[in-house]
Design an enzyme around this catalytic site. Structure first.
Site, PDB file in Angstrom:
ATOM      1  N   CYS A   2       0.595  -1.142   0.231  1.00 36.77           N
ATOM      2  CA  CYS A   2       0.576   0.314   0.439  1.00 36.77           C
ATOM      3  C   CYS A   2       0.832   1.157  -0.395  1.00 36.77           C
ATOM      4  O   CYS A   2       1.889   1.889   0.195  1.00 36.77           O
ATOM      5  CB  CYS A   2      -0.786  -0.312   1.365  1.00 36.77           C
ATOM      6  SG  CYS A   2      -2.189  -1.424   1.648  1.00 36.77           S
ATOM      7  N   ARG A  27       3.329  -0.788  -4.747  1.00 33.28           N
ATOM      8  CA  ARG A  27       2.872  -0.984  -3.239  1.00 33.28           C
ATOM      9  C   ARG A  27       1.921  -1.652  -3.026  1.00 33.28           C
ATOM     10  O   ARG A  27       1.711  -2.212  -2.135  1.00 33.28           O
ATOM     11  CB  ARG A  27       3.163   0.323  -2.348  1.00 33.28           C
ATOM     12  CG  ARG A  27       4.429   0.955  -2.144  1.00 33.28           C
ATOM     13  CD  ARG A  27       4.269   2.115  -1.526  1.00 33.28           C
ATOM     14  NE  ARG A  27       5.584   2.433  -1.084  1.00 33.28           N
ATOM     15  CZ  ARG A  27       6.256   1.789   0.540  1.00 33.28           C
ATOM     16  NH1 ARG A  27       4.914   1.171   0.749  1.00 33.28           N
ATOM     17  NH2 ARG A  27       7.336   2.418   1.012  1.00 33.28           N
ATOM     18  N   TRP A  74      -3.488  -2.804  -0.972  1.00 33.54           N
ATOM     19  CA  TRP A  74      -2.776  -3.903  -1.610  1.00 33.54           C
ATOM     20  C   TRP A  74      -3.557  -4.723  -0.593  1.00 33.54           C
ATOM     21  O   TRP A  74      -2.856  -5.026   0.481  1.00 33.54           O
ATOM     22  CB  TRP A  74      -1.525  -4.240  -1.227  1.00 33.54           C
ATOM     23  CG  TRP A  74      -0.643  -5.788  -1.334  1.00 33.54           C
ATOM     24  CD1 TRP A  74      -0.700  -6.548  -3.043  1.00 33.54           C
ATOM     25  CD2 TRP A  74      -1.182  -7.126  -0.661  1.00 33.54           C
ATOM     26  NE1 TRP A  74      -0.772  -7.839  -2.881  1.00 33.54           N
ATOM     27  CE2 TRP A  74      -0.470  -8.030  -1.873  1.00 33.54           C
ATOM     28  CE3 TRP A  74      -1.170  -7.080   0.639  1.00 33.54           C
ATOM     29  CZ2 TRP A  74      -0.225  -9.710  -0.753  1.00 33.54           C
ATOM     30  CZ3 TRP A  74      -1.184  -8.180   1.071  1.00 33.54           C
ATOM     31  CH2 TRP A  74      -0.908  -9.412   0.690  1.00 33.54           C
ATOM     32  N   ASN A  98      -1.283   1.896   6.110  1.00 32.67           N
ATOM     33  CA  ASN A  98      -0.436   1.221   5.462  1.00 32.67           C
ATOM     34  C   ASN A  98      -0.318   0.058   6.671  1.00 32.67           C
ATOM     35  O   ASN A  98      -0.020   0.377   7.678  1.00 32.67           O
ATOM     36  CB  ASN A  98       0.940   1.219   5.114  1.00 32.67           C
ATOM     37  CG  ASN A  98       1.157   1.990   3.700  1.00 32.67           C
ATOM     38  OD1 ASN A  98       0.241   2.514   3.513  1.00 32.67           O
ATOM     39  ND2 ASN A  98       1.836   2.450   3.282  1.00 32.67           N
ATOM     40  N   GLY A  99       0.021  -1.175   6.587  1.00 33.44           N
ATOM     41  CA  GLY A  99       0.474  -2.019   7.766  1.00 33.44           C
ATOM     42  C   GLY A  99      -1.199  -3.298   7.799  1.00 33.44           C
ATOM     43  O   GLY A  99      -1.734  -3.225   7.554  1.00 33.44           O
ATOM     44  N   GLU A 478      15.191 -19.919  -8.238  1.00 29.67           N
ATOM     45  CA  GLU A 478      14.844 -18.935  -8.506  1.00 29.67           C
ATOM     46  C   GLU A 478      13.923 -18.501  -9.787  1.00 29.67           C
ATOM     47  O   GLU A 478      12.676 -17.838 -11.064  1.00 29.67           O
ATOM     48  CB  GLU A 478      15.450 -18.008  -9.133  1.00 29.67           C
ATOM     49  CG  GLU A 478      16.036 -16.428 -10.037  1.00 29.67           C
ATOM     50  CD  GLU A 478      14.689 -15.631  -9.093  1.00 29.67           C
ATOM     51  OE1 GLU A 478      14.491 -15.770  -8.002  1.00 29.67           O
ATOM     52  OE2 GLU A 478      14.667 -14.828  -9.751  1.00 29.67           O
ATOM     53  N   LYS A 482       9.865 -17.392 -11.222  1.00 26.84           N
ATOM     54  CA  LYS A 482       9.368 -16.421 -11.696  1.00 26.84           C
ATOM     55  C   LYS A 482       8.607 -17.309 -13.125  1.00 26.84           C
ATOM     56  O   LYS A 482       7.078 -15.740 -13.254  1.00 26.84           O
ATOM     57  CB  LYS A 482      10.653 -16.188 -12.885  1.00 26.84           C
ATOM     58  CG  LYS A 482      11.888 -15.223 -12.244  1.00 26.84           C
ATOM     59  CD  LYS A 482      11.243 -14.137 -12.841  1.00 26.84           C
ATOM     60  CE  LYS A 482      11.033 -13.436 -11.018  1.00 26.84           C
ATOM     61  NZ  LYS A 482      12.219 -13.461  -9.724  1.00 26.84           N
ATOM     62  N   GLU A 485       4.858 -16.427 -10.887  1.00 22.86           N
ATOM     63  CA  GLU A 485       4.625 -15.506 -10.374  1.00 22.86           C
ATOM     64  C   GLU A 485       3.911 -14.452 -11.629  1.00 22.86           C
ATOM     65  O   GLU A 485       3.032 -13.483 -11.594  1.00 22.86           O
ATOM     66  CB  GLU A 485       5.527 -14.809  -9.255  1.00 22.86           C
ATOM     67  CG  GLU A 485       6.103 -13.333  -9.783  1.00 22.86           C
ATOM     68  CD  GLU A 485       7.070 -12.536  -9.007  1.00 22.86           C
ATOM     69  OE1 GLU A 485       8.438 -12.849  -9.446  1.00 22.86           O
ATOM     70  OE2 GLU A 485       7.453 -12.375  -9.057  1.00 22.86           O
ATOM     71  N   HIS A 501      12.929 -38.622  -3.661  1.00 26.14           N
ATOM     72  CA  HIS A 501      12.676 -38.958  -2.594  1.00 26.14           C
ATOM     73  C   HIS A 501      11.281 -38.120  -2.328  1.00 26.14           C
ATOM     74  O   HIS A 501      10.648 -38.341  -1.327  1.00 26.14           O
ATOM     75  CB  HIS A 501      13.871 -37.747  -1.332  1.00 26.14           C
ATOM     76  CG  HIS A 501      14.835 -38.344  -1.330  1.00 26.14           C
ATOM     77  ND1 HIS A 501      15.549 -40.090  -0.716  1.00 26.14           N
ATOM     78  CD2 HIS A 501      16.431 -38.395  -2.257  1.00 26.14           C
ATOM     79  CE1 HIS A 501      16.738 -40.052  -1.178  1.00 26.14           C
ATOM     80  NE2 HIS A 501      16.901 -39.036  -1.737  1.00 26.14           N
ATOM     81  N   LYS A 601       5.287  -5.075  -6.338  1.00 28.36           N
ATOM     82  CA  LYS A 601       7.020  -4.695  -6.394  1.00 28.36           C
ATOM     83  C   LYS A 601       7.620  -4.702  -5.011  1.00 28.36           C
ATOM     84  O   LYS A 601       8.269  -5.240  -4.444  1.00 28.36           O
ATOM     85  CB  LYS A 601       6.929  -3.193  -6.786  1.00 28.36           C
ATOM     86  CG  LYS A 601       8.566  -2.685  -7.046  1.00 28.36           C
ATOM     87  CD  LYS A 601       8.222  -4.047  -7.967  1.00 28.36           C
ATOM     88  CE  LYS A 601      10.281  -4.151  -7.995  1.00 28.36           C
ATOM     89  NZ  LYS A 601      11.232  -5.223  -8.845  1.00 28.36           N
TER      90      LYS A 601
END
Ligand code: M6R
Length: 606
Positions: A2, A27, A74, A98-99, A478, A482, A485, A501, A601
């Site tokens: 946010c 954000r 967000w 925010n939070g 990685e 990618k 996402e 395994h 981001k």
């Protein structure tokens, strides 16, 4: 996540707030909103989706008011719709947040009993009603002080009041917040980046502090409500111009910019004339460090995993790697001779920051590898190694990843030399290869058509796997991150030797599996593991490096060859086709490549 912006001016503010919100979309981009004060009333306009939607609203275009707050969201509590979008307002107060407020349910129950009516499903709305309630008995400063005490969790807040035409309150606990100073106007922003187009004079709030922003001055208060003095910092006033150029997406541009990222890093950190590493001001003596703990989230965590292989290979240090959200709540054994390295593109990731904070509270040695040098993680670490890759806009981290692993590789060389683990001659050879790396990345970037073709198969699959051993294992993780996402295809990264395994049970006829098998110490072992998945029907895309020896293996579906270099540096080259695979898969599916669903981001909530 946010983003917050607040402006107290003597000119109309809505257009500037909208422009700032566009910059803050990294954000969060679920919904956006703005509230201004005009003719003694709070006007609030919100919309679902991007800031563009908000801007198109004709009411916003005619919005009056010289004081206002804006927000990009967000979603944490409540789905991403216009009702849950911020600001949230009562008749008297409007709040952006925010939070996460962890005791919101308890507070809501208490407020409902007192007659407050709630409109949204958010945790934020309790703040509005709490302030409204507290204002019945207290002045502004005391009501804020009281409200903040009642809140549990993390927040950055921007608040305007119906009866206060020259006042914005900002408050911080956990989530970053900055104040900016302009001519006859002052600002509030979730970071200095949000304020950069308006001012380079900034004050950062510390945890627990709050501020009262008037047009001509700003007052700061401690958690206890006592007035405090704070420094005004002057940041560089160069605002980076950043556009897509001829590229369709920022991600495509950022992938192609990677040779420049590497060149910049090498120029900054390598003294080519004397074959030395330009990291001179390390604040600790070599015998004060015997272990290194690398901490990050997501792609930055993969950089840490990558670095573990180099630190173990090139130094005699003990090396550990941790995911920040796990580290921060574990019973860690803090030891005086450990160096804690925090890796983060944004430098604002909440979990990584909390891990740093925990280390500082335990008096540990801290170092940051960051891209944004004005960020909270950079400001609060003892020693900072910037990666200098320029602004990264695409939510999927690409050039920052290569920048991070470059700096971590250089740091491992430096510590190896300082500790006497790496000889000067060996260093010179490694630096020679390193200087050739940008060119090799440039050449590897030319492989394109084959990746476009194979991406069709990935797009049709139910799921996929990415396998590697040794240096290639973090790159496999990685690559899988990618792909999931960006193209929303299930992708699992695994150490190739671990398949038997359990995960081998997932392999079925036609399943696409990426095998990273460069010609390094692990090559033969990985090729055997590759045969095990081929035998069970997998369609293997083998990524290896160019060599005079042909790959001696049958039934490989496709092979992509990257350039060749020493085995330390092959991970840089293997990363490129994986980034492109994710890009083309998402492109063909028509997804929003720079802003994938459900993500942001900068992850500023835990
Ligand atoms: O800004 P940071 O490097 O701290 O961000 C950490 C992760 O959120 C980030 O790398 C994320 O995993 C990326 N979107 C992956 O592409």
């Amino acid at each position: 996540m946010c983003g917050i912006i607040g402006i107290n001016s003597n000119k109309p503010v809505s257009a500037t707030i909208i422009n700032s919100l566009k910059k803050l979309e990294y954000r969060g981009y679920d919904s956006a909103g703005i509230a201004t004060l005009s003719s003694g009333l709070i006007n609030e306009i919100k919309s679902e989706g991007r800031v563009d939607n908000l801007e198109k609203n004709s009411l916003v275009q005619n919005m009056e008011g010289t004081i206002g707050i804006g927000h990009v969201r967000w979603a944490t509590h409540g789905s991403p719709n216009s009702i849950n979008a911020h600001p949230h307002s009562s008749q008297n107060v409007s709040v952006v947040h925010n939070g996460i407020i962890e005791n919101s349910t308890l507070l809501k129950n208490m407020l409902v009993k007192k007659g407050h009516k709630f409109k949204s499903q958010t945790d934020t709305e309790v703040i509005v009603h709490l302030i409204t309630e507290n204002l019945k008995k207290e002045n502004i400063v005391n009501s804020i002080k009281k409200t903040l005490k009642e809140l549990q969790g993390s927040f950055a807040l921007g608040i305007i009041f119906k009866d206060e035409p020259d006042l914005i309150v900002g408050a911080r606990r956990g989530s970053p917040l900055a104040v900016g100073y302009g001519p006859n106007e002052n600002y509030l922003g979730s970071d200095s980046y949000a304020l950069k187009s308006m001012t380079n004079k900034i004050t950062y709030l510390n945890d627990g502090e709050f501020c009262v922003i008037k047009k001509d001055h700003v007052e700061f208060f401690s958690e206890e409500g006592n007035k405090i003095n704070k420094k005004v910092l002057e940041l560089s006033n160069e605002e980076e111009k950043y556009d897509k150029g001829d590229y369709k997406h920022f991600m495509a541009k950022e992938i192609e910019e990677q040779p420049i990222t590497l060149k910049n890093g090498i120029k900054e950190y390598i003294d080519s004339v004397n074959d030395e590493i330009n990291i001179y001001n390390i604040p600790w003596k070599k015998n004060e460090i015997s272990s290194i703990i690398l901490i990050g989230c997501g792609t930055a965590y993969h950089s840490c995993l990558m670095a573990k292989y180099w630190f173990e290979e090139l130094t005699s240090l003990d090396v550990n790697v941790d995911i920040a959200s796990e580290f921060r709540y574990r019973k860690n054994r803090f030891k005086k001779d450990s160096l804690y390295v925090f890796v983060s593109q944004s430098g604002e990731t909440a979990d990584t920051y909390a891990a740093l904070d925990l280390c500082k509270k335990n008096d540990m040695k801290t170092c940051a590898v960051v891209n944004v040098i004005e960020s909270s993680i950079a400001r609060d670490s003892e020693f900072v190694l910037p990666i200098h890759c320029g602004t990264e806009i695409g939510v999927a981290s690409t050039k920052a990843f290569l920048g991070q692993i470059l700096i971590l590789y250089i740091l491992s060389l430096k510590l190896g030399v300082l500790r006497g683990d790496l000889e000067k001659k060996a260093l010179s050879l490694k630096l020679k290869h390193l200087k050739e790396l940008p060119k090799l990345v440039e050449q590897t970037l030319l492989t394109d058509n084959k990746i476009q073709n194979v991406s069709n198969t990935f797009n049709q699959a139910k799921g996929s796997m990415f396998l590697g051993r040794g240096f290639s294992y973090p790159i496999a993780l990685e690559g899988a991150l990618k792909l999931k996402e960006l193209s929303y295809i299930h992708a699992e990264g695994y150490p190739a030797g671990e398949m038997k395994h359990g995960p081998l049970a997932l392999i079925e006829e036609g399943m696409p599996v990426v095998v990273l098998a460069p010609r390094d110490d692990y090559y033969k072992k990985t090729i055997s593991n590759m045969q095990e998945v081929i035998a069970r029907g997998a369609k293997v895309l083998l990524i290896t490096n160019k060599s005079d020896d042909e790959v001696v293996s049958e039934n490989i579906w496709e092979t992509i060859e990257v350039e060749s270099t020493n085995q330390d540096l092959l991970p840089f080259l293997l990363t490129i086709p994986l980034q492109k695979l994710a890009y083309y898969s998402a492109l063909k599916k028509g997804y929003d490549i720079d802003k994938p669903r459900n993500l942001a981001k900068s992850v500023t909530v835990e």
